[in-house]
Scaffold this motif. Sequence first.
Motif, PDB file in Angstrom:
ATOM      1  N   SER A  97       0.827  -1.199   0.000  1.00  0.00           N
ATOM      2  CA  SER A  97       0.000   0.000   0.000  1.00  0.00           C
ATOM      3  C   SER A  97       0.865   1.255   0.000  1.00  0.00           C
ATOM      4  O   SER A  97       0.461   2.297  -0.505  1.00  0.00           O
ATOM      5  CB  SER A  97      -0.959   0.006   1.193  1.00  0.00           C
ATOM      6  N   GLU A 151       0.061   4.303  -2.496  1.00  0.00           N
ATOM      7  CA  GLU A 151      -0.277   5.612  -1.929  1.00  0.00           C
ATOM      8  C   GLU A 151       0.708   6.683  -2.375  1.00  0.00           C
ATOM      9  O   GLU A 151       0.324   7.811  -2.676  1.00  0.00           O
ATOM     10  CB  GLU A 151      -0.301   5.531  -0.399  1.00  0.00           C
ATOM     11  N   CYS A 202      -5.774   5.482  -6.159  1.00  0.00           N
ATOM     12  CA  CYS A 202      -5.637   4.390  -5.204  1.00  0.00           C
ATOM     13  C   CYS A 202      -6.992   4.198  -4.528  1.00  0.00           C
ATOM     14  O   CYS A 202      -7.657   5.174  -4.182  1.00  0.00           O
ATOM     15  CB  CYS A 202      -4.562   4.775  -4.175  1.00  0.00           C
TER      16      CYS A 202
END
Lengths: 239, 179
Positions: free
Chosen positions: B122, B126, B136
């Motif tokens: 992630s 991000e 995202c």
Amino acid sequence: MEKNISCFFSNSSPKLVITCFVAFITIILVRFLYVIYRTGKPLNKRTPQQTLSTLIVLGSGGHTAEMINLLLVLQKDRFTPRFYIAAATDNMSLQKARVFENSLADSGVKGISAEFMQIYRSREVGQSYVTSVWTTLVATAHALWLMIKIRPQVVLCNGPGTCIPLCVIAFIFKVVGIRWSSIFYVESIARVKRLSLSGLLLYKLQIADQFFVQWPQLQRKYPRAHYVGCLMYVFSNMV
Amino acid sequence: MGEARDGVKVKRVVFVTVGTTCFDALVKVADSQEVKDELYRRGYTDLLIQMGRGSYLPTKSTGDDGSLAVDYFTFSSSIADHLRSASLVISHAGSGSIFETLQLGKPLIVVVNEDLMDNHQSELAEELAERKHLYCARPLTLHQTIAGMDLNSLVPYSPGDATPVAKLINRFLGFPEES
């Protein structure tokens, strides 16, 4: 070394044995501190070499693709012979490396020398910790065997767990004088704010001579790292 | 969106990919009525789902009834071809999928798999979203992202360059600089 063996086996006084033992430990300690001191310092230019044997550690997922991306810009006539190592359960990585070396041959590069080897993994995902003790010992012994055969002068790695035993053994080789090597670690482009476990170990233990990160956040957090920006140029056959 | 001269609709394909992973949550939500309606509303005609190792099977549809045409497969030896012919890519957060799509210049929505332990993936998604290279989303917010996205605001990703590392390594080893 011979003096120590004859010390142990002679039936002279224990004082001699202890003296030899202490001398041995002191030598190792001095060598250890010397290696720590020289880690990260560029090689002496007074002995430049034409070629350096290179160990390249491959890994599943993006690791191999990122490594090949780096190899594209390294001079093949300097980093040779090349030894590729991948985990035994990683089917794709050595194949990708072979394709890469073949493409070098096809494009006319002469004198290509590359070997492809597999190494046992310390632990598979989900393996019980009890059996992992044994498999880690086997993997370490296997790593030692491969490293003794290769004795690389340059180690290139970018994250997979297989690189840890290999880098530690390379470090030990430096301490005991078997082979001096330069260890380069490039953290994956997928690591933005936190290092991988392999990266963290090699950074904290100061085993890597040069440690590269691809995002500025990591350089701020780990000041001894070199920030080199995003390296990936060519992506193909990733899935 | 447009119609060719002879009235045949131009295909605008949305390609969903989970790579070699199992990401049922994404496949399921991509196949949900909410998301399919939103995609249709935004002018897409086809939905192609690469479902990898997942177990949820989407519902195929020809799209003849004025809705999205839906098809799926597990793996392909040439994901690149599917990426190339897509108008929008919705992908899991694997770095390979992400950069391969960005390199082809395709608009990309990355969906992070919240079921993964230690989700370092992630971070990358991000960061690239902050730099406006992609959108995202999480499985539950995908339809909102589709509704609100402005693909013209996305910034192309310039390919990287590994030569700075090569220079540093060569200098460290004492090799001479070359032109």
